[in-house]
Structure formats: C-alpha cells, structure tokens
Design a protein around this motif. Structure first.
Motif, PDB file in Angstrom:
ATOM      1  N   ALA A   1       0.830  -1.207   0.000  1.00 17.49           N
ATOM      2  CA  ALA A   1       0.000   0.000   0.000  1.00 17.49           C
ATOM      3  C   ALA A   1       0.864   1.257   0.000  1.00 17.49           C
ATOM      4  CB  ALA A   1      -0.936  -0.011   1.208  1.00 17.49           C
ATOM      5  N   GLU A   2       1.946   1.246   0.757  1.00 16.83           N
ATOM      6  CA  GLU A   2       2.850   2.392   0.820  1.00 16.83           C
ATOM      7  C   GLU A   2       3.525   2.659  -0.521  1.00 16.83           C
ATOM      8  OE1 GLU A   2       4.060   1.787   5.552  1.00 16.83           O
ATOM      9  OE2 GLU A   2       5.454   1.204   3.952  1.00 16.83           O
ATOM     10  N   ASN A   3       3.719   1.597  -1.307  1.00 15.47           N
ATOM     11  CA  ASN A   3       4.406   1.726  -2.594  1.00 15.47           C
ATOM     12  C   ASN A   3       3.451   1.816  -3.780  1.00 15.47           C
ATOM     13  OD1 ASN A   3       7.608   1.254  -2.390  1.00 15.47           O
ATOM     14  ND2 ASN A   3       6.611   0.055  -0.796  1.00 15.47           N
ATOM     15  N   GLY A   4       2.143   1.820  -3.532  1.00 15.28           N
ATOM     16  CA  GLY A   4       1.180   1.873  -4.625  1.00 15.28           C
ATOM     17  C   GLY A   4       1.135   0.619  -5.463  1.00 15.28           C
ATOM     18  N   VAL A   5       1.468  -0.515  -4.853  1.00 22.02           N
ATOM     19  CA  VAL A   5       1.471  -1.799  -5.542  1.00 22.02           C
ATOM     20  C   VAL A   5       0.137  -2.497  -5.320  1.00 22.02           C
ATOM     21  CG1 VAL A   5       2.561  -4.085  -5.636  1.00 22.02           C
ATOM     22  CG2 VAL A   5       3.978  -2.043  -5.336  1.00 22.02           C
ATOM     23  N   ALA A   6      -0.488  -2.979  -6.384  1.00 20.87           N
ATOM     24  CA  ALA A   6      -1.766  -3.689  -6.272  1.00 20.87           C
ATOM     25  C   ALA A   6      -1.544  -5.065  -5.647  1.00 20.87           C
ATOM     26  CB  ALA A   6      -2.409  -3.845  -7.643  1.00 20.87           C
ATOM     27  N   VAL A   7      -2.393  -5.441  -4.715  1.00 17.93           N
ATOM     28  CA  VAL A   7      -2.286  -6.735  -4.032  1.00 17.93           C
ATOM     29  C   VAL A   7      -3.304  -7.709  -4.602  1.00 17.93           C
ATOM     30  CG1 VAL A   7      -2.642  -7.951  -1.840  1.00 17.93           C
ATOM     31  CG2 VAL A   7      -1.335  -5.821  -1.894  1.00 17.93           C
ATOM     32  N   GLY A   8      -2.823  -8.894  -4.959  1.00 16.01           N
ATOM     33  CA  GLY A   8      -3.691  -9.971  -5.397  1.00 16.01           C
ATOM     34  C   GLY A   8      -3.563 -11.165  -4.475  1.00 16.01           C
ATOM     35  N   ALA A   9      -4.625 -11.946  -4.359  1.00 15.88           N
ATOM     36  CA  ALA A   9      -4.605 -13.142  -3.528  1.00 15.88           C
ATOM     37  C   ALA A   9      -3.948 -14.281  -4.302  1.00 15.88           C
ATOM     38  CB  ALA A   9      -6.021 -13.533  -3.122  1.00 15.88           C
ATOM     39  N   GLN A  10      -2.794 -14.714  -3.811  1.00 16.56           N
ATOM     40  CA  GLN A  10      -2.110 -15.861  -4.392  1.00 16.56           C
ATOM     41  C   GLN A  10      -2.586 -17.103  -3.639  1.00 16.56           C
ATOM     42  OE1 GLN A  10       2.353 -17.812  -4.758  1.00 16.56           O
ATOM     43  NE2 GLN A  10       2.141 -15.867  -3.718  1.00 16.56           N
ATOM     44  N   VAL A  11      -3.611 -17.752  -4.189  1.00 16.25           N
ATOM     45  CA  VAL A  11      -4.281 -18.844  -3.481  1.00 16.25           C
ATOM     46  C   VAL A  11      -3.709 -20.186  -3.934  1.00 16.25           C
ATOM     47  CG1 VAL A  11      -6.382 -17.510  -3.148  1.00 16.25           C
ATOM     48  CG2 VAL A  11      -6.149 -18.923  -5.196  1.00 16.25           C
ATOM     49  N   GLY A  12      -3.585 -21.106  -2.994  1.00 20.42           N
ATOM     50  CA  GLY A  12      -3.008 -22.405  -3.326  1.00 20.42           C
ATOM     51  C   GLY A  12      -3.646 -23.525  -2.537  1.00 20.42           C
ATOM     52  N   TYR A  13      -3.101 -24.714  -2.732  1.00 18.25           N
ATOM     53  CA  TYR A  13      -3.551 -25.865  -1.962  1.00 18.25           C
ATOM     54  C   TYR A  13      -3.139 -25.723  -0.493  1.00 18.25           C
ATOM     55  CZ  TYR A  13      -4.057 -28.328  -6.477  1.00 18.25           C
ATOM     56  OH  TYR A  13      -4.420 -28.716  -7.747  1.00 18.25           O
ATOM     57  N   ARG A  14      -3.835 -26.452   0.355  1.00 16.86           N
ATOM     58  CA  ARG A  14      -3.476 -26.505   1.783  1.00 16.86           C
ATOM     59  C   ARG A  14      -2.270 -27.446   1.905  1.00 16.86           C
ATOM     60  NH1 ARG A  14      -6.977 -25.645   6.344  1.00 16.86           N
ATOM     61  NH2 ARG A  14      -8.723 -25.646   4.885  1.00 16.86           N
ATOM     62  N   ASP A  15      -1.058 -26.896   1.660  1.00 19.53           N
ATOM     63  CA  ASP A  15       0.123 -27.752   1.512  1.00 19.53           C
ATOM     64  C   ASP A  15       1.393 -26.976   1.843  1.00 19.53           C
ATOM     65  OD1 ASP A  15       1.836 -29.851   0.783  1.00 19.53           O
ATOM     66  OD2 ASP A  15       1.826 -29.269  -1.332  1.00 19.53           O
ATOM     67  N   LEU A  16       1.569 -26.605   3.115  1.00 18.19           N
ATOM     68  CA  LEU A  16       2.779 -25.897   3.520  1.00 18.19           C
ATOM     69  C   LEU A  16       4.031 -26.736   3.291  1.00 18.19           C
ATOM     70  CD1 LEU A  16       1.716 -24.125   6.852  1.00 18.19           C
ATOM     71  CD2 LEU A  16       2.484 -23.004   4.752  1.00 18.19           C
ATOM     72  N   ALA A  17       3.943 -28.037   3.580  1.00 14.84           N
ATOM     73  CA  ALA A  17       5.125 -28.883   3.462  1.00 14.84           C
ATOM     74  C   ALA A  17       5.618 -28.983   2.022  1.00 14.84           C
ATOM     75  CB  ALA A  17       4.828 -30.286   4.012  1.00 14.84           C
ATOM     76  N   GLY A  18       4.680 -28.955   1.077  1.00 15.62           N
ATOM     77  CA  GLY A  18       5.062 -29.081  -0.325  1.00 15.62           C
ATOM     78  C   GLY A  18       5.080 -27.773  -1.080  1.00 15.62           C
ATOM     79  N   PHE A  19       4.900 -26.648  -0.360  1.00 13.11           N
ATOM     80  CA  PHE A  19       4.893 -25.320  -0.966  1.00 13.11           C
ATOM     81  C   PHE A  19       3.849 -25.217  -2.072  1.00 13.11           C
ATOM     82  CE2 PHE A  19       6.967 -21.740  -3.379  1.00 13.11           C
ATOM     83  CZ  PHE A  19       6.836 -20.796  -2.375  1.00 13.11           C
ATOM     84  N   GLY A  20       2.806 -26.004  -1.958  1.00 20.59           N
ATOM     85  CA  GLY A  20       1.718 -25.933  -2.930  1.00 20.59           C
ATOM     86  C   GLY A  20       2.086 -26.405  -4.319  1.00 20.59           C
ATOM     87  N   ARG A  21       3.179 -27.138  -4.449  1.00 13.52           N
ATOM     88  CA  ARG A  21       3.624 -27.575  -5.771  1.00 13.52           C
ATOM     89  C   ARG A  21       3.337 -29.056  -6.029  1.00 13.52           C
ATOM     90  NH1 ARG A  21       9.233 -24.056  -6.170  1.00 13.52           N
ATOM     91  NH2 ARG A  21       8.219 -22.100  -6.822  1.00 13.52           N
ATOM     92  N   ARG A  22       2.508 -29.663  -5.151  1.00 16.26           N
ATOM     93  CA  ARG A  22       2.082 -31.046  -5.358  1.00 16.26           C
ATOM     94  C   ARG A  22       0.585 -31.041  -5.661  1.00 16.26           C
ATOM     95  NH1 ARG A  22       4.439 -33.512   0.220  1.00 16.26           N
ATOM     96  NH2 ARG A  22       3.007 -31.928   1.016  1.00 16.26           N
ATOM     97  N   ARG A  23       0.203 -31.687  -6.748  1.00 13.50           N
ATOM     98  CA  ARG A  23      -1.213 -31.701  -7.116  1.00 13.50           C
ATOM     99  C   ARG A  23      -2.024 -32.450  -6.068  1.00 13.50           C
ATOM    100  NH1 ARG A  23      -4.208 -32.936 -12.876  1.00 13.50           N
ATOM    101  NH2 ARG A  23      -6.295 -33.266 -12.011  1.00 13.50           N
ATOM    102  N   ILE A  24      -3.148 -31.877  -5.693  1.00 14.03           N
ATOM    103  CA  ILE A  24      -4.070 -32.491  -4.742  1.00 14.03           C
ATOM    104  C   ILE A  24      -5.446 -32.550  -5.389  1.00 14.03           C
ATOM    105  CG2 ILE A  24      -5.190 -32.263  -2.490  1.00 14.03           C
ATOM    106  CD1 ILE A  24      -2.738 -30.750  -1.512  1.00 14.03           C
ATOM    107  N   GLU A  25      -6.091 -33.684  -5.282  1.00 13.44           N
ATOM    108  CA  GLU A  25      -7.447 -33.829  -5.807  1.00 13.44           C
ATOM    109  C   GLU A  25      -8.444 -33.296  -4.779  1.00 13.44           C
ATOM    110  OE1 GLU A  25      -8.066 -34.595  -8.840  1.00 13.44           O
ATOM    111  OE2 GLU A  25      -5.973 -35.072  -9.271  1.00 13.44           O
TER     112      GLU A  25
END
Length: 251
Positions: free
Chosen positions: A54-78
């Motif tokens: 906000a201080e820098n005038g940068v637009a914020v978007g929600a980077q949404v992922g799988y519930r997967d902290l251990a895999g950094f969201g890079r493992r496909r989940i059904e």
C-alpha cells in the motif's frame, strides 16, 4: 497495448523461514501476488507485505493455493469442487483483512503452483476457482495463463481474465509451462529473461523450448520472488519493459 503490469509472488515466508526480499521487490513490481497462508505465508507476513504494498502503490492480489505448507503448494491435490472453492474463499478473506488494515483491498486473484497448473487443464479445479471469485466479487479479475481451461471458464462466467506470462519459465510448444522437474523449466540468464518479457509484452508471443513461436497475449509479466537474484532480475525486466511500454498495475 500501451501498458504492461509486472508482478511477483510475495509473502512466501513462514514463521522463522524467509523466502525472497519482499520489501525490495515491492519497490520494483506493480502487482504483488501475496501468499494467503495455505501453501506459504502467515498472518504477520501477510500484514507486513500488504502494508508495504500500500505504501508503494502496488496492487495486491490473492495468491491462493492448496493446503500444503510442506510441499509449498507444488504437489497436485485432488479436491471436490466445493471444498476447493471454500478453501480459496477462506484465503481471499484472510488476505482482505490485512489489506483493509493497510487501507486497501484485494484487487485480483491468482492461483499458485500446482493449483495454477491444474486449473489450466482441469475443468473441476478451474470451476472451483471461478466459483470462488463469483462468490467473493464477480468484478475481481483472475490472473492466469492465456488460453487455459481456467481462462476460458472465467471468461464464460463473465469474469475479467488477465493473461499472464512468465519471463523466467520455459514453455512447451502447446503453450503450457514446462514442469519444474524437466529440462528447460527455468530461464536463468538475465538477458534472456528480459528479452522474453519484452517479446511477450510487445508481440504477444514466446519461444518454446523446442524453438516453436507460441502465441502468448499477456497484460502482466511475472518474475518469481524465490528465484536467485530475483530483485536484480525484476529491475532489469522492468527497465526493459519501460523502454517499450508504460509499466503500471492492470487494476
């Protein structure tokens, strides 16, 4: 096109672990895809990044992922479609709280990692992303791969679709990203990254790993925040883009 957005995945630290230089990148990019606590990020990190954006005038978007902290969201989940929709809604709502605390709001949504790649080809997961955006705010844009299943589904639902190109990732001849486990997945040379970013922004095309020229109409270019030397790379990409177009948020 007279303008282009430059985005990066940010806020991907967690607890005692840090990843990338968020503050430095927020002085370079025009949009920030902020992790919402499922694949990465935590409340304190989300608040700090939203405030600095906000201080820098940068637009914020929600980077949404799988519930997967251990895999950094890079493992496909059904997922069941409704369950994935609700997980996405949960993440957007969490980020919105910190945006509001910073006097801003969530401007757009971008899937992360395996969700990004799966929603690009899978109608069920793409549908869940669309359902979540429709439930949250039908005016909120979706940042995704041009021509993907998600892009088509979002457009058919009346959502605003913003095509995204990856300056530091390899592409296959079918226009999809090369899997990170395969050769050519990452582009390391700064000169090559800048040239690819400018080509996508100006000509709407990218050269695939086999030499095929692939259409890639984009309004936003991504440089990954966890790439070694990401800040210097982002600065070089922004300078290259600024030589051709006005660099500003797409929202």
């Amino acid at each position: 096109m007279t303008s282009i957005d430059l985005n990066a995945d940010l806020g991907e630290g967690f607890g005692a672990w840090t990843l990338g230089d968020d503050d430095a990148l927020l002085s370079v990019v025009t949009s920030a895809n902020v992790a919402c606590g499922f694949h990465a990020g935590d409340p304190s990190t989300m608040r700090r990044v939203c405030r600095t954006a906000a201080e820098n005038g940068v637009a914020v978007g929600a980077q949404v992922g799988y519930r997967d902290l251990a895999g950094f969201g890079r493992r496909r989940i059904e997922y069941a479609r409704d369950e994935l929709r609700d997980d996405i809604l949960y993440q957007v709502g969490a980020l919105e709280a910190f945006c509001r605390a910073a006097g801003d709001r969530v401007r757009y949504l971008k899937p992360h990692g395996a969700l990004y790649n799966t929603a690009a080809v899978d109608p069920v997961q793409a549908g869940a992303v669309v359902d979540a955006v429709l439930a949250w705010d039908p005016a909120m844009p979706v940042l995704c791969q041009p021509g993907s299943v998600l892009a088509v589904a979002a457009a058919e639902a009346g959502l605003t679709v913003v095509g995204e190109g990856f300056a530091d990732r390899g592409y296959s001849a079918d226009g999809r990203l090369v899997p990170r486990s395969a050769a050519g997945a990452l582009v390391h040379a700064p000169g090559d990254v800048v040239e690819r970013a400018v080509r996508m922004a100006v000509r709407g095309e990218v050269v695939a790993v086999d030499g095929t020229v692939v259409p890639c109409p984009v309004r936003s270019i991504c440089v990954h925040g966890d790439t070694p030397g990401a800040v210097e790379l982002a600065r070089a990409v922004r300078a290259g883009l600024a030589g051709q177009l006005h660099v500003k948020p797409f929202v």
